[in-house]
Design an enzyme around this catalytic site. Structure first.
Site, PDB file in Angstrom:
ATOM      1  CE  LYS A  76      17.029   1.858  11.715  1.00  0.00           C
ATOM      2  NZ  LYS A  76      15.802   1.757  12.576  1.00  0.00           N
ATOM      3  N   GLY A  92       6.663  -1.155   5.710  1.00  0.00           N
ATOM      4  CA  GLY A  92       6.251  -0.407   6.889  1.00  0.00           C
ATOM      5  C   GLY A  92       5.214   0.637   6.548  1.00  0.00           C
ATOM      6  CB  SER A  93       4.190   3.667   8.392  1.00  0.00           C
ATOM      7  OG  SER A  93       5.351   4.491   8.372  1.00  0.00           O
ATOM      8  N   GLY A  96       7.939   5.030   4.535  1.00  0.00           N
ATOM      9  CA  GLY A  96       8.282   4.569   3.191  1.00  0.00           C
ATOM     10  C   GLY A  96       8.429   5.713   2.210  1.00  0.00           C
ATOM     11  CD  GLU A 102       4.270  -5.100   1.781  1.00  0.00           C
ATOM     12  OE1 GLU A 102       3.373  -5.311   2.623  1.00  0.00           O
ATOM     13  OE2 GLU A 102       5.165  -5.912   1.520  1.00  0.00           O
ATOM     14  CB  CYS A 116       0.959  -5.683   4.596  1.00  0.00           C
ATOM     15  SG  CYS A 116       1.719  -7.241   4.144  1.00  0.00           S
ATOM     16  CD  GLU A 173      -2.233  -0.224   6.345  1.00  0.00           C
ATOM     17  OE1 GLU A 173      -1.975  -1.430   6.438  1.00  0.00           O
ATOM     18  OE2 GLU A 173      -1.370   0.634   6.056  1.00  0.00           O
TER      19      GLU A 173
END
Length: 533
Positions: free
Chosen positions: A184, A241-242, A246, A265, A302, A392
């Site tokens: 995707k 991603g976020s 996730g 992740e 990240c 984060e």
């Protein structure tokens, strides 16, 4: 290569429907041709069914045959490097050298996996030979090895348009393990995604593989991704991603009639601990390195060091003076998308308004995609009382946590959630004196660094890029390095099978010459067959 704006399903362009969308140049705010069309529900079905059909052939290829495919993709990416870099620069505003390095990293990790599966020992072959005379019950002949899970859904990442996207680490490791892949594409760089997909599809054709071994689905929103993770033919998913996105994918994967593993992740602030010896010896030097690390790539790595524990002692004044000066002198940074920039501004404004924090900032942002660098400082008692300060912030900022007592710092370390990395800046004497801190960090992160900065992840056999939740969904695995293949494989055992019906990896003669465990011993030798009579 030409862009069509359509999804690529099993080597054939689809006719997407719905509202067209375009990529946006973050540096200018202008849209970029051409139009891209979202995949439909029928496209998701077609991609998943083609992947399942391809599994019967692709999943049984030898490691050498799959290695040829991976190397063909790598060669194609290298040949298309100029086109990929040019388009990626338009869609991300990342500098050309960074993107050139990403192309090289992407092709090199494909070659790393090619070498791994060509050698073959990664399958963890185990053989327990029959013990027919054992009392009270005989032991049957048991042989096991890792086999592919099935079609894997991969989600492209915003911050790495090549190395963590269409042909990136998730795709490389899933293909290496014998799994067809459906990607995707990330809507922030659809053109880069389509170009990379063309390279993979052409490699599949050149290697005579079924088209369903790879498909690319486009979408500006989340509907295609949701449908993909919930599709019954999809057996695993990989995401970078976020935390919000996730976790949503994790929940969808778990709520299926047949739950599947979803390797995400998500969120990591990557704590840095400056130890006393290092601060006394090289405080200003550490400040320079830290500033370069938390602003690298506009703080969109990240592994950005987002919080730093600083002892109140000799050397702190020089460290803080240099770090505040560097931050104040920082130019505004261009972030990857207007949405990322807006999220950064909201999070930063909240902290800038917090009276418990001392702040230093760089040049103010001039447009909707820019971000101001920020240095935030607080006392450890405040940090201990407010766990949200360890959350984060995706952008060019970091938080200094001042502490006086060693025990307070250890309590803060023990309170941390899971992260990808933790960094110790110190001397050998510091390491010996802080074994208790290291023991805590072993439970909190996937990689502990000594006298380095975490922004920079080597693609190698020993690398671990993972960590306890919320850094990743499953801390037993890594998304970078050759061990990433283990996410997309499962053990299968053959009991009492004749030699001719066993995979080559498990046959007595060991025709592939791989390392195997035979009756508890690791060896490349053949299985010793008892002589009759």
């Amino acid at each position: 290569m030409e862009l069509s704006g359509h999804s690529l399903i099993a080597g054939t362009r689809a006719n997407g429907a719905g509202t067209a969308f375009r990529a946006v140049n973050p540096a200018t705010g202008q849209t970029i041709e051409p139009d891209f069309f979202p995949a439909t529900a029928k496209d998701v079905d077609a991609a998943a069914e083609a992947a399942q059909a391809a599994l019967a052939t692709y999943g049984r290829l030898s490691g050498g045959e799959r290695a040829k495919f991976l190397r063909t993709i790598a060669d194609g990416l290298d040949a298309a490097s100029a086109e990929l870099v040019a388009r990626a620069q338009l869609e991300t505003a990342l500098p050309q050298p960074r993107l050139q390095g990403e192309v090289a990293r992407t092709s090199n990790q494909l070659r790393l996996f090619a070498g791994l599966i060509e050698e073959g020992s990664w399958v963890n072959a185990r053989i327990d030979t029959a013990l027919p005379e054992r009392k009270p019950l005989p032991r049957p002949d048991l042989r096991s090895m890792l086999r592919p899970l099935g079609p894997v859904a991969v989600f492209g990442a915003s911050n790495f348009p090549l190395a963590f996207s269409v042909a990136g680490g998730d795709t490389a490791s899933a293909l290496a393990g014998g799994n067809p892949v459906i990607v995707k594409a990330h809507p922030a760089h659809p053109g880069t995604s389509e170009l990379a997909a063309q390279v993979i599809a052409e490699a599949a054709r050149a290697c005579g593989l079924p088209g369903g071994v790879f498909s690319l689905l486009l979408d500006a929103g989340i509907e295609v991704g949701k449908a993909l993770v919930q599709h019954p033919e999809v057996k695993a998913a990989g995401f970078t991603g976020s935390h919000t996105a996730g976790r949503a994918l994790m929940d969808l994967a778990a709520q299926r009639h047949e739950p599947i593993p979803c390797f995400t992740e998500m969120s990591s602030t990557n704590p840095v601990f400056i130890l006393p010896g290092a601060l006394r010896e090289r405080g200003a030097q550490i400040a320079t390195g830290l500033h370069g690390s938390f602003t690298l790539g506009a703080g969109q790595f990240c592994t950005k060091p987002g919080m730093v524990f600083l002892p109140k002692q000799e050397g702190q004044d020089a460290f803080l003076a240099e770090l505040r000066k560097l931050t104040a002198g920082s130019q505004a940074f261009t972030l990857l998308t207007p949405g990322i920039a807006a999220s950064y501004r909201r999070a930063l404004e909240k902290r800038l308004a917090d009276a418990r924090l001392q702040t230093s900032t760089g040049t103010e942002a001039a447009n909707s995609c820019q971000a101001t660098a920020a240095l935030l400082e607080t006392e450890i008692d405040t940090f201990l009382a407010d766990p949200s300060l360890s959350d984060e912030i995706f952008g060019p900022d970091t938080l200094i946590v001042h502490y006086g007592e060693r025990e307070a710092m250890l309590r803060a370390a023990a309170q941390l959630q899971g992260h990808l990395t933790a960094t110790l800046l110190g001397t050998p004497e510091d390491l010996a004196a802080y074994q208790d801190l290291i023991a805590i960090l072993e439970r909190k992160v996937g990689r502990i660094l000594f006298n380095g900065f975490p922004t920079g992840v080597e693609v190698s056999h020993a690398m671990v890029h993972g960590g306890p939740y919320p850094a990743t969904s499953d801390s037993r695995f890594t998304s970078v390095g050759s061990q990433a293949i283990l996410r997309f494989a499962r053990p299968v055992c053959w009991q009492g099978f004749p030699q001719a019906s066993l995979p080559a990896e498990l046959q007595n003669e060991n025709p592939l010459g791989i390392l195997r465990m035979i009756d508890g011993d690791l060896t490349r030798s053949a299985v010793a067959v008892p002589v009759a009579g």
